[in-house]
Scaffold this motif. Structure first.
Motif, mmCIF file in Angstrom:
data_model
loop_
_atom_site.group_PDB
_atom_site.id
_atom_site.type_symbol
_atom_site.label_atom_id
_atom_site.label_comp_id
_atom_site.label_asym_id
_atom_site.label_seq_id
_atom_site.Cartn_x
_atom_site.Cartn_y
_atom_site.Cartn_z
ATOM 1 N N SER A 1 0.821 -1.217 0.000
ATOM 2 C CA SER A 1 0.000 0.000 0.000
ATOM 3 C C SER A 1 0.846 1.255 0.000
ATOM 4 O O SER A 1 0.292 2.370 -0.049
ATOM 5 C CB SER A 1 -0.932 0.005 1.211
ATOM 6 N N GLY A 2 2.145 1.094 0.112
ATOM 7 C CA GLY A 2 3.036 2.248 0.108
ATOM 8 C C GLY A 2 3.108 2.966 1.432
ATOM 9 O O GLY A 2 3.610 4.101 1.495
ATOM 10 N N LEU A 3 2.639 2.344 2.490
ATOM 11 C CA LEU A 3 2.659 2.984 3.811
ATOM 12 C C LEU A 3 4.011 2.871 4.511
ATOM 13 O O LEU A 3 4.329 3.685 5.391
ATOM 14 C CB LEU A 3 1.574 2.379 4.700
ATOM 15 N N ILE A 4 4.787 1.847 4.190
ATOM 16 C CA ILE A 4 6.128 1.697 4.774
ATOM 17 C C ILE A 4 7.115 1.418 3.655
ATOM 18 O O ILE A 4 6.732 1.005 2.537
ATOM 19 C CB ILE A 4 6.179 0.550 5.808
ATOM 20 N N ALA A 5 8.371 1.630 3.971
ATOM 21 C CA ALA A 5 9.418 1.372 2.983
ATOM 22 C C ALA A 5 9.740 -0.124 2.959
ATOM 23 O O ALA A 5 9.401 -0.881 3.872
ATOM 24 C CB ALA A 5 10.666 2.180 3.326
ATOM 25 N N LYS A 6 10.399 -0.521 1.878
ATOM 26 C CA LYS A 6 10.766 -1.926 1.715
ATOM 27 C C LYS A 6 11.670 -2.417 2.848
ATOM 28 O O LYS A 6 11.574 -3.568 3.286
ATOM 29 C CB LYS A 6 11.461 -2.091 0.367
ATOM 30 N N ILE A 7 12.520 -1.497 3.346
ATOM 31 C CA ILE A 7 13.467 -1.903 4.390
ATOM 32 C C ILE A 7 12.743 -2.309 5.676
ATOM 33 O O ILE A 7 13.187 -3.210 6.391
ATOM 34 C CB ILE A 7 14.481 -0.766 4.665
ATOM 35 N N ASP A 8 11.590 -1.677 5.925
ATOM 36 C CA ASP A 8 10.834 -2.069 7.123
ATOM 37 C C ASP A 8 10.251 -3.469 6.972
ATOM 38 O O ASP A 8 10.187 -4.243 7.928
ATOM 39 C CB ASP A 8 9.706 -1.057 7.380
ATOM 40 N N ARG A 9 9.796 -3.774 5.750
ATOM 41 C CA ARG A 9 9.303 -5.125 5.521
ATOM 42 C C ARG A 9 10.425 -6.153 5.623
ATOM 43 O O ARG A 9 10.243 -7.254 6.173
ATOM 44 C CB ARG A 9 8.632 -5.193 4.160
ATOM 45 N N LEU A 10 11.623 -5.813 5.097
ATOM 46 C CA LEU A 10 12.765 -6.722 5.196
ATOM 47 C C LEU A 10 13.162 -6.940 6.654
ATOM 48 O O LEU A 10 13.560 -8.039 7.047
ATOM 49 C CB LEU A 10 13.941 -6.175 4.402
ATOM 50 N N LYS A 11 13.058 -5.906 7.455
ATOM 51 C CA LYS A 11 13.364 -6.063 8.873
ATOM 52 C C LYS A 11 12.369 -7.021 9.544
ATOM 53 O O LYS A 11 12.736 -7.789 10.442
ATOM 54 C CB LYS A 11 13.341 -4.707 9.575
ATOM 55 N N ALA A 12 11.115 -6.995 9.092
ATOM 56 C CA ALA A 12 10.136 -7.948 9.616
ATOM 57 C C ALA A 12 10.500 -9.365 9.213
ATOM 58 O O ALA A 12 10.356 -10.313 9.999
ATOM 59 C CB ALA A 12 8.740 -7.592 9.118
ATOM 60 N N ASP A 13 11.004 -9.520 7.950
ATOM 61 C CA ASP A 13 11.451 -10.843 7.511
ATOM 62 C C ASP A 13 12.596 -11.355 8.375
ATOM 63 O O ASP A 13 12.643 -12.530 8.761
ATOM 64 C CB ASP A 13 11.889 -10.783 6.041
ATOM 65 N N VAL A 14 13.553 -10.470 8.636
ATOM 66 C CA VAL A 14 14.698 -10.862 9.475
ATOM 67 C C VAL A 14 14.235 -11.247 10.877
ATOM 68 O O VAL A 14 14.731 -12.213 11.479
ATOM 69 C CB VAL A 14 15.723 -9.720 9.536
ATOM 70 N N ALA A 15 13.270 -10.509 11.410
ATOM 71 C CA ALA A 15 12.758 -10.827 12.747
ATOM 72 C C ALA A 15 12.123 -12.206 12.774
ATOM 73 O O ALA A 15 12.284 -12.977 13.740
ATOM 74 C CB ALA A 15 11.750 -9.771 13.189
ATOM 75 N N VAL A 16 11.406 -12.573 11.687
ATOM 76 C CA VAL A 16 10.820 -13.903 11.623
ATOM 77 C C VAL A 16 11.896 -14.972 11.590
ATOM 78 O O VAL A 16 11.817 -15.996 12.278
ATOM 79 C CB VAL A 16 9.903 -14.021 10.383
ATOM 80 N N ASP A 17 12.933 -14.742 10.772
ATOM 81 C CA ASP A 17 14.018 -15.718 10.685
ATOM 82 C C ASP A 17 14.707 -15.902 12.030
ATOM 83 O O ASP A 17 15.011 -17.030 12.444
ATOM 84 C CB ASP A 17 15.031 -15.274 9.630
ATOM 85 N N ASN A 18 14.985 -14.789 12.694
ATOM 86 C CA ASN A 18 15.653 -14.886 14.000
ATOM 87 C C ASN A 18 14.793 -15.628 15.012
ATOM 88 O O ASN A 18 15.269 -16.471 15.769
ATOM 89 C CB ASN A 18 15.974 -13.478 14.521
ATOM 90 N N ALA A 19 13.498 -15.320 15.016
ATOM 91 C CA ALA A 19 12.603 -15.990 15.950
ATOM 92 C C ALA A 19 12.495 -17.470 15.630
ATOM 93 O O ALA A 19 12.435 -18.318 16.540
ATOM 94 C CB ALA A 19 11.223 -15.335 15.912
ATOM 95 N N ALA A 20 12.487 -17.821 14.330
ATOM 96 C CA ALA A 20 12.405 -19.224 13.943
ATOM 97 C C ALA A 20 13.651 -19.980 14.375
ATOM 98 O O ALA A 20 13.567 -21.134 14.812
ATOM 99 C CB ALA A 20 12.201 -19.330 12.434
ATOM 100 N N ARG A 21 14.807 -19.346 14.249
ATOM 101 C CA ARG A 21 16.047 -20.010 14.704
ATOM 102 C C ARG A 21 16.028 -20.254 16.204
ATOM 103 O O ARG A 21 16.427 -21.309 16.679
ATOM 104 C CB ARG A 21 17.263 -19.160 14.311
ATOM 105 N N GLU A 22 15.567 -19.267 16.948
ATOM 106 C CA GLU A 22 15.480 -19.432 18.402
ATOM 107 C C GLU A 22 14.488 -20.539 18.766
ATOM 108 O O GLU A 22 14.721 -21.329 19.687
ATOM 109 C CB GLU A 22 15.071 -18.115 19.052
ATOM 110 N N ALA A 23 13.381 -20.606 18.017
ATOM 111 C CA ALA A 23 12.395 -21.656 18.289
ATOM 112 C C ALA A 23 12.965 -23.037 17.976
ATOM 113 O O ALA A 23 12.747 -23.998 18.721
ATOM 114 C CB ALA A 23 11.130 -21.407 17.466
#
Length: 476
Positions: A212-234
């Protein structure tokens, strides 16, 4: 390309969590549900330390029992069958000195030659001997030596019995650590898995907001990284859970995965005062049983060495039946034997001094235990109370972390926060709940050690049933 990479990472995280969930379901299906009391009973059945100590105790008790009749009479049957060669020799030298000169002075007689008398006459005889008899020996007085031997044997048996309890207490402490480590690891895995779900929800929101153009791509990539980090911890926490379950199952000698059902728990109020636990430790700690048994052995050793120069009086009796060709003759003997040691190869004075020093050593051990046991009980009680208070005081921290996570999620949707803010808030919420679970784990282990010190490790399950704060268990 970067968008595809982000979706691939998300898919990978989903696969990791799905694999963990399937492993959890399989583990639950192939697991044996065991509460703490059952696990403790099972461990005592398979523990090499407990069984070895019990076998040693049984052997020592048998030895002590075998010496109960040491002061009484015995009765033995003895027999002999053999052949004896004997030489009979008679000294005739005095007769020869007188008779030979007389014989030599006689005139020769026709047809008769008198020989000289020899100085000795010998004859060999071979005799067959057979005997069958009953013999009895009864120690009437030994200066207390036999009683001392009995006391030493009884002390050794008591010490072995105390070693059994010590082994049971040690294995109970090991069981508590491994049993509740599984519960802590399971709680950590659930919290990590819940964190992944929460961050994945945030990731979906971030993807929609990027489109929708409300956030920049880098914010979405940071969400992806957060998922990966959480998955590794799990995934790591799932591995830790499997290792903990394997360690517990092997400790119990189970062929299937052991599934603990007694949860982590914390009492809202102290389960007992410090003075009550110290008093219980001073009366029931296994160290006192060990010291008492060593006292009995040391006293027996002193009595044994102190009576070595006492006289020994023994009653003897023998009935022997010797059979000849046609005549049976019965022989018997009744009497007493008295012996008094005068000089021995062993320095009994030094042996007595050594026995007295050993007795002093036991008393020194008792004095040290009188200081160490209350100190140990107090340190364990304070560790338990510290963990209990930490657990109770973390409720507000968890509430704050939960509210911070909610506000960060709302702020992100309104464009007032970043993905990093949401990930940090989620991590803080998970961390606070993990710290509270760790406090419950520390409380249970401190209580288990304290119960072991007071000689009642089997009461841990009873305490769990009266706790007002339970770390709820759900299926993996």
């Amino acid at each position: 390309m970067n968008k595809l990479r982000g979706h691939a990472l998300t898919l990978l995280a989903t696969m990791l969590l799905s694999a963990g969930a399937r492993a959890g379901d399989a583990s639950a299906q192939g697991a044996s549900a065991v509460d703490y009391a059952q696990a403790l009973h099972q461990l005592r059945q398979v523990s090499g330390a407990v069984n070895g100590a019990d076998l040693d105790w049984q052997a020592k008790k048998q030895q002590a029992s075998a010496l109960r009749g040491i002061a009484g009479p015995d009765l033995r049957v003895s027999g002999f069958l053999g052949r004896v060669s004997a030489t009979l020799s008679v000294d005739t030298s005095s007769i020869a000195q007188r008779a030979n000169p007389l014989l030599d002075s006689l005139p020769p007689l026709p047809g008769l030659n008198l020989p000289d008398i020899p100085n000795a006459i010998s004859a060999n005889r071979i005799v067959d001997l057979r005997s069958l008899g009953l013999t009895s020996v009864w120690p009437l007085y030994t200066g207390g030596r036999l009683q001392a031997v009995q006391d030493i044997a009884a002390g050794r048996a008591a010490e072995a019995g105390a070693s059994v309890q010590a082994a049971e207490d040690d294995t109970a402490a090991i069981l508590a650590q491994r049993y509740f480590t599984v519960q802590l690891a399971r709680e950590a895995w659930r919290l990590r898995a819940a964190a992944v779900d929460a961050i994945k929800d945030h990731q979906l929101v971030a993807v929609k907001m990027e489109r929708s153009g409300l956030i920049a791509k880098i914010d979405r990539l940071k969400a992806d990284v957060a998922v990966d980090n959480a998955a590794r911890e799990a995934a790591k926490s799932r591995s830790d859970l499997e290792i903990a379950q394997l360690a517990l199952s092997r400790l119990l000698g189970a062929r299937v995965t052991v599934h603990p059902v007694t949860p982590l728990f914390v009492h809202s109020a102290p389960v007992g005062s410090l003075a009550s636990f110290v008093e219980a430790a001073m009366s029931s700690n296994v160290a006192w049983k060990q010291i008492d048994s060593k006292r009995a052995q040391a006293a027996g050793a002193v009595a044994l060495q102190g009576s070595e120069f006492s006289p020994t009086v023994i009653a003897l009796a023998n009935y022997n039946l010797n059979r000849g060709d046609s005549v049976a003759r019965a022989n018997w003997l009744v009497g007493m034997s008295v012996s008094v040691p005068l000089v021995e190869r062993i320095d009994r004075a030094r042996m007595g001094a050594a026995a007295r020093l050993e007795k002093q050593r036991v008393e020194v051990m008792a004095d040290q235990a009188a200081r160490d046991i209350p100190t140990l009980a107090e340190s364990q009680w304070r560790a338990m109370e510290d963990a209990r208070l930490r657990y109770l005081s973390m409720a507000s921290a968890i509430a704050l972390a939960q509210e911070s996570l909610r506000l960060s999620q709302v702020a992100f949707k309104n464009g007032q926060a970043t993905s990093i803010d949401v990930a940090d808030a989620s991590l803080g919420y998970t961390k606070s709940r993990l710290e509270r679970a760790q406090a419950a784990y520390d409380y249970v282990l401190a209580l288990a050690r304290l119960l072991g010190t007071t000689g009642q490790p089997g009461k841990l399950l009873d305490y769990s049933r009266t706790a007002s704060n339970i770390v709820e268990l759900t299926k993996d």
